[in-house]
Design a protein around this motif. Sequence first.
Motif, PDB file in Angstrom:
ATOM      1  N   ALA A 143     -14.689   6.570  12.485  1.00 48.74           N
ATOM      2  CA  ALA A 143     -16.091   6.682  12.077  1.00 48.74           C
ATOM      3  C   ALA A 143     -16.235   6.223  10.630  1.00 48.74           C
ATOM      4  O   ALA A 143     -15.441   6.606   9.766  1.00 48.74           O
ATOM      5  N   GLY A 144     -17.214   5.377  10.383  1.00 51.16           N
ATOM      6  CA  GLY A 144     -17.496   4.915   9.032  1.00 51.16           C
ATOM      7  C   GLY A 144     -16.717   3.680   8.622  1.00 51.16           C
ATOM      8  O   GLY A 144     -17.038   3.039   7.619  1.00 51.16           O
ATOM      9  N   GLU A 145     -15.675   3.306   9.390  1.00 47.16           N
ATOM     10  CA  GLU A 145     -14.908   2.104   9.040  1.00 47.16           C
ATOM     11  C   GLU A 145     -15.699   0.846   9.410  1.00 47.16           C
ATOM     12  O   GLU A 145     -16.607   0.885  10.241  1.00 47.16           O
ATOM     13  N   MET A 146     -15.292  -0.272   8.803  1.00 44.24           N
ATOM     14  CA  MET A 146     -15.967  -1.540   9.081  1.00 44.24           C
ATOM     15  C   MET A 146     -15.145  -2.344  10.080  1.00 44.24           C
ATOM     16  O   MET A 146     -13.994  -2.685   9.822  1.00 44.24           O
ATOM     17  N   LEU A 147     -15.753  -2.618  11.229  1.00 45.15           N
ATOM     18  CA  LEU A 147     -15.127  -3.433  12.284  1.00 45.15           C
ATOM     19  C   LEU A 147     -15.872  -4.760  12.364  1.00 45.15           C
ATOM     20  O   LEU A 147     -17.101  -4.768  12.498  1.00 45.15           O
ATOM     21  N   VAL A 148     -15.144  -5.867  12.272  1.00 45.09           N
ATOM     22  CA  VAL A 148     -15.740  -7.194  12.444  1.00 45.09           C
ATOM     23  C   VAL A 148     -15.179  -7.804  13.725  1.00 45.09           C
ATOM     24  O   VAL A 148     -13.970  -7.767  13.957  1.00 45.09           O
ATOM     25  N   VAL A 149     -16.081  -8.337  14.558  1.00 41.83           N
ATOM     26  CA  VAL A 149     -15.691  -8.887  15.867  1.00 41.83           C
ATOM     27  C   VAL A 149     -16.121 -10.349  15.931  1.00 41.83           C
ATOM     28  O   VAL A 149     -17.301 -10.658  15.730  1.00 41.83           O
ATOM     29  N   SER A 150     -15.182 -11.251  16.203  1.00 44.73           N
ATOM     30  CA  SER A 150     -15.566 -12.662  16.379  1.00 44.73           C
ATOM     31  C   SER A 150     -15.833 -12.946  17.856  1.00 44.73           C
ATOM     32  O   SER A 150     -15.465 -12.151  18.729  1.00 44.73           O
ATOM     33  N   ARG A 167     -17.401   4.623  18.763  1.00 42.21           N
ATOM     34  CA  ARG A 167     -16.433   5.371  17.941  1.00 42.21           C
ATOM     35  C   ARG A 167     -16.986   5.688  16.556  1.00 42.21           C
ATOM     36  O   ARG A 167     -16.304   6.296  15.737  1.00 42.21           O
ATOM     37  N   GLY A 168     -18.179   5.209  16.234  1.00 41.26           N
ATOM     38  CA  GLY A 168     -18.803   5.551  14.954  1.00 41.26           C
ATOM     39  C   GLY A 168     -18.533   4.559  13.837  1.00 41.26           C
ATOM     40  O   GLY A 168     -18.863   4.811  12.677  1.00 41.26           O
ATOM     41  N   ALA A 169     -17.926   3.412  14.184  1.00 43.14           N
ATOM     42  CA  ALA A 169     -17.666   2.402  13.151  1.00 43.14           C
ATOM     43  C   ALA A 169     -18.942   1.634  12.830  1.00 43.14           C
ATOM     44  O   ALA A 169     -19.892   1.616  13.625  1.00 43.14           O
ATOM     45  N   LYS A 170     -18.955   1.003  11.636  1.00 38.12           N
ATOM     46  CA  LYS A 170     -19.990   0.012  11.343  1.00 38.12           C
ATOM     47  C   LYS A 170     -19.472  -1.294  11.927  1.00 38.12           C
ATOM     48  O   LYS A 170     -18.313  -1.646  11.713  1.00 38.12           O
ATOM     49  N   VAL A 171     -20.318  -2.011  12.674  1.00 40.61           N
ATOM     50  CA  VAL A 171     -19.819  -3.182  13.399  1.00 40.61           C
ATOM     51  C   VAL A 171     -20.613  -4.425  13.039  1.00 40.61           C
ATOM     52  O   VAL A 171     -21.848  -4.433  13.116  1.00 40.61           O
ATOM     53  N   VAL A 172     -19.887  -5.463  12.642  1.00 37.25           N
ATOM     54  CA  VAL A 172     -20.493  -6.759  12.347  1.00 37.25           C
ATOM     55  C   VAL A 172     -19.937  -7.765  13.348  1.00 37.25           C
ATOM     56  O   VAL A 172     -18.716  -7.851  13.534  1.00 37.25           O
ATOM     57  N   GLY A 173     -20.824  -8.505  14.004  1.00 35.86           N
ATOM     58  CA  GLY A 173     -20.400  -9.518  14.967  1.00 35.86           C
ATOM     59  C   GLY A 173     -20.535 -10.905  14.381  1.00 35.86           C
ATOM     60  O   GLY A 173     -21.453 -11.171  13.595  1.00 35.86           O
TER      61      GLY A 173
END
Length: 336
Positions: A143-150, A167-173
């Motif tokens: 939770a709170g972590e930054m996930l980047v997805v390509s 899961r509560g992550a921050k998500v950037v696509g």
Amino acid sequence: MNQQILLARRPQGAPVAEDFRLVETPIPDPGPGDVLVQHRFISLDPYQRGRMDDVKSYSAPVAIGGVMECGAVGQVAASSDARFREGDWVLGGFGWQSYSVRPAKSLIAIDPDEAPPSTALGVLGMPGLTAWVGLEDIGQPKAGEMLVVSAASGAVGQVAGQLGKIRGAKVVGIAGGAEKCAFVKDTLGFDAAIDHRGNLDAQLDAACPDGIDVYWENVGGAVQAAVFPRFRDFGRMVMCGMISQYNTAPGAAAAGAPPGPNLGPVVRKRLRIQGFIVSDTGWPRYGQFRKEMLGHIKAGRIKWREDVAHGLANAPAAFMGMLEGQNFGKQLVALD
Ligand SMILES: NC(=O)c1ccc[n+]([C@@H]2O[C@H](COP(=O)([O-])OP(=O)(O)OC[C@H]3O[C@@H](n4cnc5c(N)ncnc54)[C@H](OP(=O)(O)O)[C@@H]3O)[C@@H](O)[C@H]2O)c1
């Protein structure tokens, strides 16, 4: 007749129409314990490009003149086994063809009342399972972590990002073009979307000002080079695939890709970089995955998009388009 797409020759670089051949053969008869399946949807996946090269890999290449390999869903057309009746929906590795005969014991039954059968090739199938396994075992965003997805609008990316949000992550696509980016943000609910055709550095700085904890790697090349320096301490890189390199000769650099990143920060930042193949550890946990995903789907937490081409003859063009980013969502071919 059974329509089949064969591998006519090994592609040199990007596949072209002449690398494939459409043939018609008699529909095979099921022997004792066998089932004849009429395919309804076949799945086009990036790994199939790897099967066209005669190189040592985790799986054998398709032979020249062999039927192209793929997962597919279909309906039982004739059965010599008590486990299946005509009309039942099944999943298997049936190949780019309209019928196949398989031993009943090798088939996975699909309940069409649980979800549309095509989802067994996407959100509830191999690509969804890939996203689930890679996040559970390697990415583990908190939770709170930054996930980047390509390749975020694609079959694996759309699920990986949404599971990260759950899961509560921050998500950037990261996706190609405004339409895919709008889908990633507005429909899938990612926190931000980045167009890899624009200035990656500036967009990553804006979307991830404090750096990146988990990077889901689907593409490699220029995207990887831009993401890599932005890892925070103890970052994790889930090496799922590098589609930008699939048309290059083994070991060669992708055309136009910048030189690989300096790996020094792997030590300094205590990064973890791990590749995986879904078939190694995923399928034994398929039951658990499917149960969880059906729960998410019923609760409206997971959405998905499919891109459906029609007719087996159009499979090669749809496959070649997918390698160029022309698919928008999980690429399927409906054999209607
Ligand atoms: N490790 C495993 O077990 C496993 C299992 C399944 C899939 N995979 C890998 O997961 C990745 C995604 O597969 P998928 O089935 O979900 O495909 P997908 O994302 O549905 O389709 C491929 C997408 O890749 C993007 N792309 C293609 N060339 C690119 C380039 N040069 N730079 C940036 N993006 C590019 C395009 O999206 P944009 O238009 O957004 O660029 C394209 O739509 C692939 O690398 C695949 O090999 C691995």
